[in-house]
Design a protein around this motif. Sequence first.
Motif, short mmCIF file in Angstrom:
data_model
loop_
_atom_site.label_atom_id
_atom_site.label_comp_id
_atom_site.label_asym_id
_atom_site.label_seq_id
_atom_site.Cartn_x
_atom_site.Cartn_y
_atom_site.Cartn_z
N GLU A 57 0.93 -1.17 -0.27
CA GLU A 57 -0.02 -0.06 0.00
C GLU A 57 1.02 1.35 0.03
OE1 GLU A 57 -2.94 -0.46 3.24
OE2 GLU A 57 -3.85 -2.16 1.96
N THR A 58 2.05 1.29 0.67
CA THR A 58 2.86 2.36 0.53
C THR A 58 3.41 2.39 -0.84
OG1 THR A 58 3.47 1.61 2.97
CG2 THR A 58 5.06 3.16 1.77
N LEU A 59 3.99 1.37 -1.47
CA LEU A 59 4.44 1.46 -2.66
C LEU A 59 3.43 2.21 -3.64
CD1 LEU A 59 6.01 -1.92 -2.94
CD2 LEU A 59 7.49 0.19 -2.76
N ALA A 60 2.12 1.68 -3.60
CA ALA A 60 1.11 2.14 -4.40
C ALA A 60 0.77 3.91 -4.05
CB ALA A 60 -0.37 1.52 -4.29
N SER A 61 0.86 4.11 -3.01
CA SER A 61 0.60 5.55 -2.72
C SER A 61 2.18 6.52 -3.02
CB SER A 61 0.69 5.67 -1.07
OG SER A 61 0.70 7.04 -0.75
N LEU A 62 3.27 5.90 -2.96
CA LEU A 62 4.24 6.63 -3.49
C LEU A 62 4.22 6.91 -4.86
CD1 LEU A 62 7.39 4.79 -1.55
CD2 LEU A 62 6.38 7.11 -1.25
N GLU A 63 3.55 6.09 -5.72
CA GLU A 63 3.49 6.15 -7.06
C GLU A 63 2.35 6.42 -7.52
OE1 GLU A 63 5.86 5.73 -9.58
OE2 GLU A 63 7.52 4.32 -8.98
N GLU A 64 1.39 6.72 -6.63
CA GLU A 64 0.00 7.50 -6.87
C GLU A 64 -0.54 6.47 -7.88
OE1 GLU A 64 -0.34 11.61 -7.37
OE2 GLU A 64 1.43 12.12 -6.31
N GLY A 65 -0.27 5.13 -7.58
CA GLY A 65 -0.90 4.20 -8.39
C GLY A 65 -2.17 3.21 -7.84
N ALA A 66 -2.82 2.54 -8.46
CA ALA A 66 -4.28 1.78 -7.91
C ALA A 66 -3.69 0.62 -7.04
CB ALA A 66 -5.07 1.29 -9.20
N ALA A 67 -2.57 0.08 -7.40
CA ALA A 67 -2.24 -1.07 -6.61
C ALA A 67 -0.64 -1.42 -6.76
CB ALA A 67 -2.92 -2.35 -7.04
N GLY A 68 0.04 -1.99 -5.79
CA GLY A 68 1.35 -2.06 -5.56
C GLY A 68 1.48 -3.68 -5.44
N TYR A 69 2.57 -4.06 -5.58
CA TYR A 69 3.11 -5.38 -5.27
C TYR A 69 4.55 -5.54 -5.06
CZ TYR A 69 -1.68 -6.38 -6.09
OH TYR A 69 -3.22 -6.16 -6.13
N ALA A 70 4.92 -6.45 -3.96
CA ALA A 70 6.24 -6.37 -3.54
C ALA A 70 6.82 -7.82 -4.24
CB ALA A 70 6.37 -6.05 -2.08
N PHE A 71 7.85 -7.79 -4.41
CA PHE A 71 8.57 -9.17 -4.97
C PHE A 71 10.04 -9.34 -4.28
CE2 PHE A 71 5.31 -7.61 -8.05
CZ PHE A 71 4.89 -8.98 -8.50
N SER A 72 10.51 -10.57 -4.70
CA SER A 72 11.72 -11.12 -3.93
C SER A 72 12.94 -10.23 -4.43
CB SER A 72 11.95 -12.43 -3.76
OG SER A 72 11.98 -12.76 -5.24
N SER A 73 12.80 -9.71 -5.82
CA SER A 73 13.98 -8.83 -6.22
C SER A 73 13.50 -7.90 -7.24
CB SER A 73 15.01 -9.87 -6.82
OG SER A 73 14.33 -10.47 -8.06
N GLY A 74 14.22 -7.31 -7.91
CA GLY A 74 13.86 -6.27 -9.08
C GLY A 74 13.53 -7.11 -10.30
N VAL A 75 14.32 -8.35 -10.60
CA VAL A 75 14.03 -9.00 -11.60
C VAL A 75 13.01 -9.75 -11.54
CG1 VAL A 75 16.49 -9.02 -12.77
CG2 VAL A 75 15.88 -10.73 -11.11
N ALA A 76 12.62 -10.30 -10.40
CA ALA A 76 11.26 -10.79 -10.09
C ALA A 76 10.16 -9.92 -10.43
CB ALA A 76 11.20 -11.42 -8.76
N ALA A 77 10.21 -8.66 -10.09
CA ALA A 77 9.25 -7.75 -10.39
C ALA A 77 9.09 -7.38 -11.85
CB ALA A 77 9.61 -6.32 -9.71
N ILE A 78 10.16 -7.22 -12.58
CA ILE A 78 10.20 -7.20 -14.00
C ILE A 78 9.65 -8.46 -14.76
CG2 ILE A 78 11.63 -6.84 -15.89
CD1 ILE A 78 13.47 -5.46 -13.99
N THR A 79 9.90 -9.74 -14.03
CA THR A 79 9.29 -10.76 -14.70
C THR A 79 7.86 -10.72 -14.41
OG1 THR A 79 11.51 -11.94 -13.95
CG2 THR A 79 9.41 -13.23 -14.90
N ALA A 80 7.47 -10.49 -13.35
CA ALA A 80 6.08 -10.62 -13.10
C ALA A 80 5.15 -9.50 -13.89
CB ALA A 80 5.58 -10.37 -11.61
N ALA A 81 5.61 -8.47 -13.93
CA ALA A 81 5.00 -7.27 -14.74
C ALA A 81 5.04 -7.68 -16.30
CB ALA A 81 5.91 -5.74 -14.72
N ILE A 82 5.88 -8.31 -17.00
CA ILE A 82 5.86 -8.55 -18.24
C ILE A 82 4.73 -9.90 -18.47
CG2 ILE A 82 7.18 -9.68 -20.28
CD1 ILE A 82 9.67 -7.92 -19.17
N THR A 83 5.03 -11.03 -17.62
CA THR A 83 4.30 -12.04 -17.79
C THR A 83 2.80 -11.87 -17.39
OG1 THR A 83 5.03 -12.78 -15.67
CG2 THR A 83 6.35 -13.52 -17.87
#
Length: 380
Positions: A57-83
């Motif tokens: 929720e903090t991350l979503a607020s910082l980016e002024e987005g509708a939803a935020g998700y936290a991942f085990s690494s940056g590349v895990a986040a990139i993989t999740a976003a793309i797929t």
Amino acid sequence: MKYATRILHGAGDRDPFTGALSMPIYPASTYHQKDISITQEYDYSRSGNPTRRALEETLASLEEGAAGYAFSSGVAAITAAITSVLSAGDHMVVTRDVYGGTYRLLTRYLDRLGITHTFTDTTDPEATERVVQKNTKALFLESPSNPLLRIIDFESMRNIAGRHGLITMVDNTFLSPYFFQPLRFGMDMSIHSATKFLGGHSDLIAGAVVTRTRELGDAVRQVQNTTGNMLSPENSWLLMRGIKTLRARMEMQAAGAMEIALRLKNLPWVSEVYYPGLTGHEGHEIIKSQAGGYGAVVSFNADTVTRAMSIMKNVHYWTVAVSLGGVESILSYPVKMSHAAMPAAEREKLGIKDTLIRLSIGLEDTGDLIEDLEKSASRL
Ligand SMILES: *Cc1c(COP(=O)(O)O)cnc(C)c1O
């Protein structure tokens, strides 16, 4: 709420059960279900965890987005976003000088699964639009890029995406949400290696995805829950701890970066300085109009390879390491570190020379940092 307040009180700042000012770490894997006919907010920690939820929720607020998700690494986040939005047969257009881990993900993993890509110079809108294909579904952008800090015009990118119905993803690691919020420029997803500026203390590996719409957020959450690449409660707590000082760190580190970039420009053994805050930097006017600051990464070319080697061998205060964004200043040598896997010819095309040194400015005294560079450079 002004941004400085948002960092501390935008969301997830207090434990809803006790009012504690630091969200507790909930290590529980599972949760008692009082009535199995009722869906609870939490039932299993892969799907949802109160500590991670507070961070998200903090991350979503910082980016002024509708939803935020936290991942085990940056590349895990990139993989999740793309797929979360691309499937076999889909194509994406990607910033040419993208982060090395993203390059590996695209060229050695996603292409195997049938998700294809074209690298292009995304600082050039015409070149970018030219490589859009019938099956292109997304535009993946990174700015300022690594290590030459090339700047993308997000306004043009939004227009291209609009004309072709593309989903836009931005790796926003280098500026952090404090200096730039891609979603406010109509981008669909902002992605971070939270290992860097968001965490800020070189003591954890984490990633984040924030989406403009709830619908895209649900798609990302599906991937997070399905593939199990979420951040642990312990690291979620640590990341929230780091985020509390985001403003203080970004302001001071960026001010230090500007000072060091200006000093480097006047040193006789420095041939080029790359910092988006310098008026002569390509794209300076664009970033000035789109972001609130220029970040804390500075690159420069030494006059000779021997000089670059001498600096790396002799520095005291600078940590010679990969990574960036921490409170301790880091010095890295892209040719042998972040860009070692890239063929020399490709590096040359991108302008990454073997005299290039990349700096991530921390919180030390800038005079000490400069003196350390000067002394180590003169010990040839
Ligand atoms: C470090 C980095 C990543 C990868 O993040 P990890 O947390 O190391 O997985 C992605 N993008 C950029 C720009 C980075 O600097």
